[in-house]
Design a protein around this motif. Sequence first.
Motif, PDB file in Angstrom:
ATOM      1  N   GLU A  67     -15.173  23.895  53.997  1.00 16.23           N
ATOM      2  CA  GLU A  67     -16.885  24.998  53.584  1.00 16.23           C
ATOM      3  C   GLU A  67     -17.398  24.592  52.281  1.00 16.23           C
ATOM      4  OE1 GLU A  67     -18.263  26.361  56.305  1.00 16.23           O
ATOM      5  OE2 GLU A  67     -16.392  26.296  57.432  1.00 16.23           O
ATOM      6  N   VAL A 123     -20.471  35.992  55.859  1.00 17.81           N
ATOM      7  CA  VAL A 123     -20.613  34.269  55.583  1.00 17.81           C
ATOM      8  C   VAL A 123     -20.864  33.083  56.300  1.00 17.81           C
ATOM      9  CG1 VAL A 123     -21.403  32.560  53.471  1.00 17.81           C
ATOM     10  CG2 VAL A 123     -22.549  35.059  53.120  1.00 17.81           C
ATOM     11  N   LEU A 126     -21.957  31.454  59.180  1.00 18.23           N
ATOM     12  CA  LEU A 126     -22.454  30.159  59.179  1.00 18.23           C
ATOM     13  C   LEU A 126     -21.608  28.735  58.613  1.00 18.23           C
ATOM     14  CD1 LEU A 126     -25.167  32.457  56.451  1.00 18.23           C
ATOM     15  CD2 LEU A 126     -25.413  31.250  58.949  1.00 18.23           C
ATOM     16  N   ARG A 127     -22.513  27.909  59.113  1.00 18.95           N
ATOM     17  CA  ARG A 127     -21.375  26.719  58.346  1.00 18.95           C
ATOM     18  C   ARG A 127     -22.591  25.438  57.735  1.00 18.95           C
ATOM     19  NH1 ARG A 127     -19.855  24.815  65.328  1.00 18.95           N
ATOM     20  NH2 ARG A 127     -18.989  26.963  65.641  1.00 18.95           N
ATOM     21  N   ASP A 129     -25.401  23.379  55.150  1.00 15.63           N
ATOM     22  CA  ASP A 129     -25.830  23.992  54.349  1.00 15.63           C
ATOM     23  C   ASP A 129     -26.350  25.040  54.536  1.00 15.63           C
ATOM     24  OD1 ASP A 129     -26.023  21.249  53.840  1.00 15.63           O
ATOM     25  OD2 ASP A 129     -27.829  20.724  55.457  1.00 15.63           O
ATOM     26  N   TYR A 130     -26.715  25.600  55.001  1.00 13.21           N
ATOM     27  CA  TYR A 130     -26.714  27.295  55.105  1.00 13.21           C
ATOM     28  C   TYR A 130     -25.577  27.942  54.526  1.00 13.21           C
ATOM     29  CZ  TYR A 130     -29.617  25.602  58.701  1.00 13.21           C
ATOM     30  OH  TYR A 130     -30.982  25.662  60.141  1.00 13.21           O
ATOM     31  N   LEU A 131     -24.127  27.990  54.444  1.00  9.11           N
ATOM     32  CA  LEU A 131     -23.260  28.415  53.985  1.00  9.11           C
ATOM     33  C   LEU A 131     -22.996  27.473  52.285  1.00  9.11           C
ATOM     34  CD1 LEU A 131     -20.600  29.843  53.886  1.00  9.11           C
ATOM     35  CD2 LEU A 131     -19.704  27.995  54.070  1.00  9.11           C
ATOM     36  N   ILE A 133     -26.343  27.601  50.871  1.00  4.03           N
ATOM     37  CA  ILE A 133     -27.172  28.195  50.075  1.00  4.03           C
ATOM     38  C   ILE A 133     -27.174  29.577  50.034  1.00  4.03           C
ATOM     39  CG2 ILE A 133     -29.513  28.678  50.588  1.00  4.03           C
ATOM     40  CD1 ILE A 133     -30.256  26.601  52.341  1.00  4.03           C
ATOM     41  N   VAL A 134     -26.399  30.741  50.867  1.00  3.70           N
ATOM     42  CA  VAL A 134     -25.626  31.638  51.301  1.00  3.70           C
ATOM     43  C   VAL A 134     -24.680  31.974  49.512  1.00  3.70           C
ATOM     44  CG1 VAL A 134     -25.041  34.166  52.372  1.00  3.70           C
ATOM     45  CG2 VAL A 134     -26.186  32.323  53.434  1.00  3.70           C
TER      46      VAL A 134
END
Length: 352
Positions: A67, A123, A126-127, A129-131, A133-134
Amino acid sequence: MKSMSPGRRKLVNNAITYGIVIAAFFVLQILNANKMLSPALQGQLVPICAYVTMAISLNLVVGISGELSLGHAGFMSVGAFSGIVAAISLQSVIPSGPVRLLVSMLVGAIFAGIAGLIIGIPVLRLRGDYLAIVTLAFGEIIKNIINIFYIGIDEKGLHFSTQNEAGLHLGSEGEAILKGPLGVTTNTKLSTFTAGFILVLIALTVVLNLINSRSGRAIMALRDNRIAADSVGIGATKYKLMAFVTSAVLAGAAGALYAMNYSSVAAKKFDFNTSILILVFVVLGGLGSIRGSIIAAALLYVLPEMLRGLYDYRMLIYAIVLILVMLVTNNATLKSLFNNLGKKEEKGGAAQ
């Protein structure tokens, strides 16, 4: 090594990693005792240990779990400031510096672990790019929260405020510990190279044991093929959260060690650039390679200081070294890429 069984090969690799860390510690201690290290390098020994621990812990998330986290400096800052508050608050109760340092590191690890748990539960669903960004947003949020926080202590205990130092309403003998954007300006230096070395060994032990355990194999199975892992009953959230929280705990302890090495610490030190720097150590050392993270973090952290005499060309040389390290550590990947390209060209030629 190739003729050994996988289990024995892992034991040998782990022993080599421990040996490198222990040998480096004794060599640096001997050089320091004989005054063969410059004052600048002596001052970097504790930060090196902190960043090595950070690289090991981040590799658990990025390399082992697969991740992408861009907010690792946030956990470092949580551990740093909670550790400082604990150390200053306990000065009269625990007069021993090493014991107070240990308590501050434990407090930093606990608070960073709690932050990792709170962030990780939502969090890690999510996977990609979303992870990223967060987690990036988390790091910036933590920095801004610390910038508006004021903490002081007097005979009545700890006082908190989000307005200004006057809002703490301290007694006549009270002391402001955390002063918002100024951070901590009255810290007592407690960190030592020996304490940093012990922390690196603890981080190594925790991460390597986790990787070689059943849980570690489950984490790597999720990294390699999440669908296949889910099909055999491996819970993605549980094991990824385990790696994420373990990484946060180690980052919190490293943050406390780092902060207790300076008389003043501000939240701006733990910004996005710090997270990227740690990620660079992990990537250049090799994703999933704990030994590579240790070597990359140690060498690349001291490299700018070693090149200080070449001020005009320092960053140019640093960039060239980064590129060369990337090429060396990813040599196998490059070979595979070129082999695949060659096979495609052969197939294209045969088709024509």
